[in-house]
Design a protein around this motif. Structure first.
Motif, PDB file in Angstrom:
ATOM      1  N   GLU A  79       4.303  -1.361   4.868  1.00  0.00           N
ATOM      2  CA  GLU A  79       3.587  -0.235   5.461  1.00  0.00           C
ATOM      3  C   GLU A  79       2.076  -0.442   5.464  1.00  0.00           C
ATOM      4  O   GLU A  79       1.526  -0.953   4.505  1.00  0.00           O
ATOM      5  CB  GLU A  79       3.922   1.027   4.643  1.00  0.00           C
ATOM      6  CG  GLU A  79       3.228   2.272   5.145  1.00  0.00           C
ATOM      7  CD  GLU A  79       3.777   3.551   4.515  1.00  0.00           C
ATOM      8  OE1 GLU A  79       4.766   3.480   3.750  1.00  0.00           O
ATOM      9  OE2 GLU A  79       3.201   4.615   4.792  1.00  0.00           O
ATOM     10  N   VAL A  80       1.438   0.003   6.557  1.00  0.00           N
ATOM     11  CA  VAL A  80      -0.019   0.135   6.545  1.00  0.00           C
ATOM     12  C   VAL A  80      -0.320   1.621   6.445  1.00  0.00           C
ATOM     13  O   VAL A  80       0.264   2.435   7.139  1.00  0.00           O
ATOM     14  CB  VAL A  80      -0.697  -0.439   7.805  1.00  0.00           C
ATOM     15  CG1 VAL A  80      -0.631  -1.951   7.794  1.00  0.00           C
ATOM     16  CG2 VAL A  80      -0.107   0.132   9.080  1.00  0.00           C
ATOM     17  N   PHE A  84       0.878  -1.169   0.000  1.00  0.00           N
ATOM     18  CA  PHE A  84       0.000   0.000   0.000  1.00  0.00           C
ATOM     19  C   PHE A  84       0.917   1.221   0.000  1.00  0.00           C
ATOM     20  O   PHE A  84       1.572   1.509   0.997  1.00  0.00           O
ATOM     21  CB  PHE A  84      -0.890   0.004   1.248  1.00  0.00           C
ATOM     22  CG  PHE A  84      -1.798  -1.186   1.338  1.00  0.00           C
ATOM     23  CD1 PHE A  84      -3.022  -1.188   0.682  1.00  0.00           C
ATOM     24  CD2 PHE A  84      -1.422  -2.317   2.064  1.00  0.00           C
ATOM     25  CE1 PHE A  84      -3.858  -2.295   0.754  1.00  0.00           C
ATOM     26  CE2 PHE A  84      -2.249  -3.429   2.134  1.00  0.00           C
ATOM     27  CZ  PHE A  84      -3.468  -3.426   1.481  1.00  0.00           C
ATOM     28  N   LYS A  85       0.996   1.923  -1.124  1.00  0.00           N
ATOM     29  CA  LYS A  85       1.956   3.026  -1.240  1.00  0.00           C
ATOM     30  C   LYS A  85       1.263   4.361  -0.958  1.00  0.00           C
ATOM     31  O   LYS A  85       0.280   4.698  -1.614  1.00  0.00           O
ATOM     32  CB  LYS A  85       2.524   3.091  -2.671  1.00  0.00           C
ATOM     33  CG  LYS A  85       3.332   1.886  -3.100  1.00  0.00           C
ATOM     34  CD  LYS A  85       4.565   1.667  -2.265  1.00  0.00           C
ATOM     35  CE  LYS A  85       5.503   2.850  -2.219  1.00  0.00           C
ATOM     36  NZ  LYS A  85       6.561   2.635  -1.196  1.00  0.00           N
ATOM     37  N   PRO A  86       1.768   5.151  -0.044  1.00  0.00           N
ATOM     38  CA  PRO A  86       1.231   6.498   0.116  1.00  0.00           C
ATOM     39  C   PRO A  86       1.782   7.350  -1.016  1.00  0.00           C
ATOM     40  O   PRO A  86       2.990   7.381  -1.246  1.00  0.00           O
ATOM     41  CB  PRO A  86       1.789   6.948   1.467  1.00  0.00           C
ATOM     42  CG  PRO A  86       2.934   6.045   1.765  1.00  0.00           C
ATOM     43  CD  PRO A  86       2.871   4.859   0.877  1.00  0.00           C
ATOM     44  N   ARG A  87       0.921   7.994  -1.776  1.00  0.00           N
ATOM     45  CA  ARG A  87       1.372   8.779  -2.917  1.00  0.00           C
ATOM     46  C   ARG A  87       0.757  10.167  -2.887  1.00  0.00           C
ATOM     47  O   ARG A  87      -0.397  10.334  -2.486  1.00  0.00           O
ATOM     48  CB  ARG A  87       0.976   8.088  -4.236  1.00  0.00           C
ATOM     49  CG  ARG A  87       1.596   6.698  -4.419  1.00  0.00           C
ATOM     50  CD  ARG A  87       3.105   6.696  -4.309  1.00  0.00           C
ATOM     51  NE  ARG A  87       3.773   7.479  -5.307  1.00  0.00           N
ATOM     52  CZ  ARG A  87       4.142   7.036  -6.507  1.00  0.00           C
ATOM     53  NH1 ARG A  87       3.904   5.789  -6.833  1.00  0.00           N
ATOM     54  NH2 ARG A  87       4.743   7.835  -7.364  1.00  0.00           N
ATOM     55  N   ALA A 120      -7.949   0.241   7.936  1.00  0.00           N
ATOM     56  CA  ALA A 120      -8.618  -0.888   7.312  1.00  0.00           C
ATOM     57  C   ALA A 120      -7.642  -1.958   6.815  1.00  0.00           C
ATOM     58  O   ALA A 120      -8.027  -3.091   6.565  1.00  0.00           O
ATOM     59  CB  ALA A 120      -9.496  -0.404   6.147  1.00  0.00           C
ATOM     60  N   GLN A 121      -6.353  -1.579   6.685  1.00  0.00           N
ATOM     61  CA  GLN A 121      -5.365  -2.523   6.153  1.00  0.00           C
ATOM     62  C   GLN A 121      -4.641  -3.321   7.241  1.00  0.00           C
ATOM     63  O   GLN A 121      -3.945  -4.297   6.954  1.00  0.00           O
ATOM     64  CB  GLN A 121      -4.322  -1.765   5.319  1.00  0.00           C
ATOM     65  CG  GLN A 121      -4.934  -0.994   4.159  1.00  0.00           C
ATOM     66  CD  GLN A 121      -4.132   0.230   3.784  1.00  0.00           C
ATOM     67  OE1 GLN A 121      -3.034   0.467   4.284  1.00  0.00           O
ATOM     68  NE2 GLN A 121      -4.696   1.048   2.887  1.00  0.00           N
ATOM     69  N   VAL A 122      -4.767  -2.861   8.478  1.00  0.00           N
ATOM     70  CA  VAL A 122      -3.940  -3.427   9.558  1.00  0.00           C
ATOM     71  C   VAL A 122      -4.176  -4.917   9.741  1.00  0.00           C
ATOM     72  O   VAL A 122      -3.228  -5.705   9.858  1.00  0.00           O
ATOM     73  CB  VAL A 122      -4.196  -2.667  10.878  1.00  0.00           C
ATOM     74  CG1 VAL A 122      -3.445  -3.337  12.030  1.00  0.00           C
ATOM     75  CG2 VAL A 122      -3.757  -1.213  10.738  1.00  0.00           C
ATOM     76  N   ASP A 123      -5.447  -5.287   9.794  1.00  0.00           N
ATOM     77  CA  ASP A 123      -5.759  -6.675  10.076  1.00  0.00           C
ATOM     78  C   ASP A 123      -5.160  -7.606   9.023  1.00  0.00           C
ATOM     79  O   ASP A 123      -4.473  -8.575   9.348  1.00  0.00           O
ATOM     80  CB  ASP A 123      -7.287  -6.823  10.119  1.00  0.00           C
ATOM     81  CG  ASP A 123      -7.674  -7.947  11.026  1.00  0.00           C
ATOM     82  OD1 ASP A 123      -7.148  -8.003  12.161  1.00  0.00           O
ATOM     83  OD2 ASP A 123      -8.484  -8.789  10.595  1.00  0.00           O
TER      84      ASP A 123
END
Lengths: 349, 349, 349, 349
Positions: free
Chosen positions: D175-176, D134-137, D180-183
């Protein structure tokens, strides 16, 4: 800070000065219309305030905690109701009820342009004429102002500036960039400008202050407000309180485009008014570097309480040798000045 | 960006959308009162604009160079003369001729305080009610808002907020701090606030945008204007253009004291107006953190062209659990709103 | 930039200089061990590089795009394999394979302290002695260095510094704070320092450069790297390339505590090495303001490729009149120098 | 902070916890190899430390003045001689005598690239594998990582990452970007990364902390060190002290070019070591954004005392879909790791 009683005699003032000198401190005596206040220069902790408070003619003696002591708001009682010192530049009063407008080209380039622009600025409502002779420039490869071309050229440019001011009834201001220029410049102008880049130059500050002309002092773009006020103190400590502070933007931060040259810190206007009795003006031209933002930032400055504005104006900006992108037309200046005057009445009560 | 002819049919619009989809791009269709404009989402260089321009019903097709495309000022033709989108929050219109005032306490703390303060804000002229339920705080050891105390408490606080808004005729806004809160909050408010600290949180932006409520989006204190606009694009790309941008100060710099919590970047107001059609408001409370600066910074914001203000108000600030130092009295709010309305008429023509 | 052929005659060089003068530009002739390179001062776009390239003895003529031309890395071919200019301060070579260490007290306060500290610095491995005579200070109420007490005191302090250097075999460096001090200082020192606060003072830069002594030039704490290099160009344009650049930290940002006086920008070290042929050193003392960080930041600087370090040392810091918190003991200096020399061998290949 | 006696019983510890709960505070119990320490969560001024100090089994009870209490250096007595907590990621120990190297591509793009790069990183000496899913952009129009393409793609990419780690004996980190992505992510990785942009996202911090995996926590580019540590406290307050702090550069300032994406604040390394017991590493790739600066900044970081490095590596950077300019070759990685290990022995004693 030592506040003398209203009926204190000159001998009593002198006695206090002498007592302070005994512990190795200098003094700065302010004789206001209302009160005489004696400031201490140097390490105040050496003074015995209990002893000083007991001297004849002394109303009150206490230490000022802030690092800027001589320009501190605690002195404002000397300046009447508004608590702001009114500084006279020629016969223009800056710091009173009406905002003051300083305008003119970025640089003095030749006689005709200067006179033509000066006349138009005057007609638009500006009261003080500006024009750079010694230009601080980031690149040694750029135009450095006529002042740097040689002494003769400097004198010629300064003469034009003085004469344009006389012709159109405007006191004039120009920047000194180094100590060596102070003496010359002081013979031609009504106010000396110390630019943002020289804010930390304490030797220049002292040299300029000693000329006993008003000093327009600009905040460095890397300086906190506290630093700005601390360096103002170098001018005040020479006995010259005719200081006009000028906010002109600080360095932008952040990744990516910020769209302006610097970032105008308008909260500095009311903050500085609460910290010192000196008047503060704003220079929206250098802060933004963009002609299309001058009007909104000028009005915002006045709404924030600024005592005046300095704006770069040129009627043929495409011919200017520096800062072409930020200079506005005289007609725009008139619109800004008119709106600003109306706005001031609503904003400052 | 593809601008359709005035008489383009829905079929022609759909045909363009389909053609764009063939190269792997999504589209965003804006049907304004004047024009229909189709924005492209993704890497625009993949699109063949010559081909698109030749499709039936297409008036113009071109690439937008700025990284924020869907919110770009180039779309402003869709928004009439001023070029600014008017966003409706409940029945309040923000972005038009009159400035809009959002006011209320920092946090929703209990029923009585909220209702009492809401009533006074309304009487002072505020049109939208604010109140924090989920508070972003620097310290885990501080009060985090009632919302963080549990679901029941969150619902209770949100209900108070909604009811106070109804009682006094004000739409309400509160902040969502994390994705998990969006669903709940959206049932109670008229506008969702995304705070400065979450500006870079693209997942939260998308989740909030999908609720089809107006979004008040605050600039991060470490963000350039360009970054701020780039992240606004995440909201717009979900098809939600009801975005209100909010300048609230960036991190101070410099050695020594700066006297304010953040540094208000007021030039951002006109700059953003020139870059996008979205309305921009200012939050002077968080920017300064000082009650005694709210009036001057509020008026400066309006003079700079802000479409509105968000101000923290409390009639008993000493009892508030957060931001006590920056909340003003309702009487001060009234004075600010009255002056701001007068000022706007002079500043914005 | 015009690169002459290896066998170009002095007459050919002069011919190029004359041709350049015809379009109103000044020239700067660098006769390296390998090549002679002619730099242009002023607006390069006026030069006809095709014409210049065709003159006898010319190997290559082209415009340099960067705003810093005379100090540009493109000249590095004149400096042999490493491409870095080796600057000689007295008989110490800075910019070569071995890192150079400059040490001494913040200020010259009296004869005995200075001589005692100098001896200990020498024993610890330092090669150049530093000591402030004219101190730039934020407050007019603080100690300003012996130099500001009067001409006699300035001469006395400068004499001590020179003599301490001779006694212990170390060339000496001190700061000039204003133009008026340059002439005096230049008679006593082996290198002139221009401090961070004066980086933008182009008149001081030119005045100091003309003394033909090496100049240690510190980056302003509000300056980008590009600005720093642009101002270095003012020194180079006077024909003085014996410039040592010094990174010393920039202003911190962010809300809350940063724990150091400034923020050391160590990436500036390799960046500057890629942009110019001038050597760059680091001053960890002013950057951090904390004794307990000097070792780690010194070693990090050397690992980043710095050509040397300037460190403030005092064996009785509690007696020092300025910067007591950042001065380290001579024993710590020795440890740092020893570790730094070992580290350099691993880091720089 | 309450330090229990060495022979304190579990009942005595529970008694203290109960007493603290009576005033409305939560507790955090750290059972170190040496000591048991009880931290208080919430407003410590509510606690009666005199009373607590007198309870059975209590050795010492006192308030911690810093706003970061649970991660405060004052707890370091629990961590033996170095005072640094050693965090285990899989079977790799970070925080001990040897520096740890995390390497891998910017983004997980496909199976083959990832496996090939992972193998080469391992061979170069890296111990932990990184890769963004999951890329922060900054732009919604750019590639957002496979994770954002849909759940299936996210699972596939996470599976590749986990499997590449197993294949080459490296624990993995990714990276999270949102709660919602943590789990999902927590099922595939050995360490969860929270990126700079999410530093202020307290809800994400808490959600991630509860997974009881080590958390790599990066400093926001607009955050002071104090803020960074305050937000780390959100993780610690969930009972998870397996936190690895990461310095990755802050926003540049100044007019003109700075030559790097961000400005690496290396003094943060020793400062943080003096303020907390948590280990700190450096990410030179994002800090500089330039391949040619990675080596010097990596070595400088180790010399400053960093416990490890995270470096982006790609053997075919021209094919990478993000950050191509900052990724180094595996051969360069090997050279950096080898030099860094040697250097560490000299720098950290």
């Amino acid at each position: 800070m030592i506040i003398m009683k209203k009926d204190a005699t000159p001998e009593q003032v002198q006695h206090v000065v002498d007592e302070v000198a005994k512990v190795g401190l200098r003094t700065d005596v302010s004789r206001g219309a209302y009160l005489t206040i004696i400031g201490l220069i140097g390490d105040e902790t050496k003074a015995d305030f209990t002893h000083l408070a007991a001297l004849p003619g002394v109303k009150e003696a206490r230490m000022i905690e802030a690092p800027y002591k001589l320009i501190n708001r605690e002195y404002s009682s000397a300046y009447g109701e508004t608590g702001t010192r009114v500084v006279k530049i020629g016969d223009v009063e800056l710091g009173g009820d009406e905002p003051v407008f300083i305008a003119g080209p970025c640089a003095v380039e030749n006689h005709d342009d200067l006179f033509r622009i000066a006349e138009k600025c005057r007609a638009a409502g500006a009261q003080i004429l500006r024009g750079g002779v010694f230009k601080p420039r980031s690149s040694v490869h750029s135009f450095q102002g006529l002042g740097s071309a040689g002494t003769e050229e400097a004198i010629e440019a300064l003469t034009w500036l003085r004469d344009a001011g006389r012709e159109f009834g405007m006191p004039v201001v120009t920047e000194v960039r180094g100590e060596a220029q102070v003496d010359l410049v002081s013979h031609y102008v009504d106010m000396i400008q110390i630019g943002a880049r020289n804010m930390y130059d304490q030797d220049l500050l002292q040299t300029a202050a000693r000329k006993k002309l008003p000093v327009m002092f600009k905040r460095h773009f890397g300086a906190s407000i506290e630093e700005f006020l601390c360096f103002s103190e170098y001018i005040a400590a020479e006995g010259n309180k005719d200081i006009i502070l000028c906010e002109r933007g600080i360095v932008p931060l952040g990744k990516g485009k910020n769209f302006t040259r610097y970032m105008l810190d308008l909260a500095a206007v009311p903050v500085i008014q609460k910290e010192t009795y000196l008047p503060i003006i704003v220079d929206p031209s250098h802060a933004t570097g963009r002609r299309d933002l001058i009007r909104s930032m000028s009005l915002a400055s006045i709404a924030a309480g600024a005592a005046g504005l300095m704006i770069e104006v040129h009627d043929r900006p495409e011919e200017a040798r520096c800062d072409a992108a930020q200079m506005i037309q005289p007609s725009e200046l008139k619109d800004i000045i008119d709106s600003a005057r109306q706005l001031r009445k609503i904003a400052v009560k």
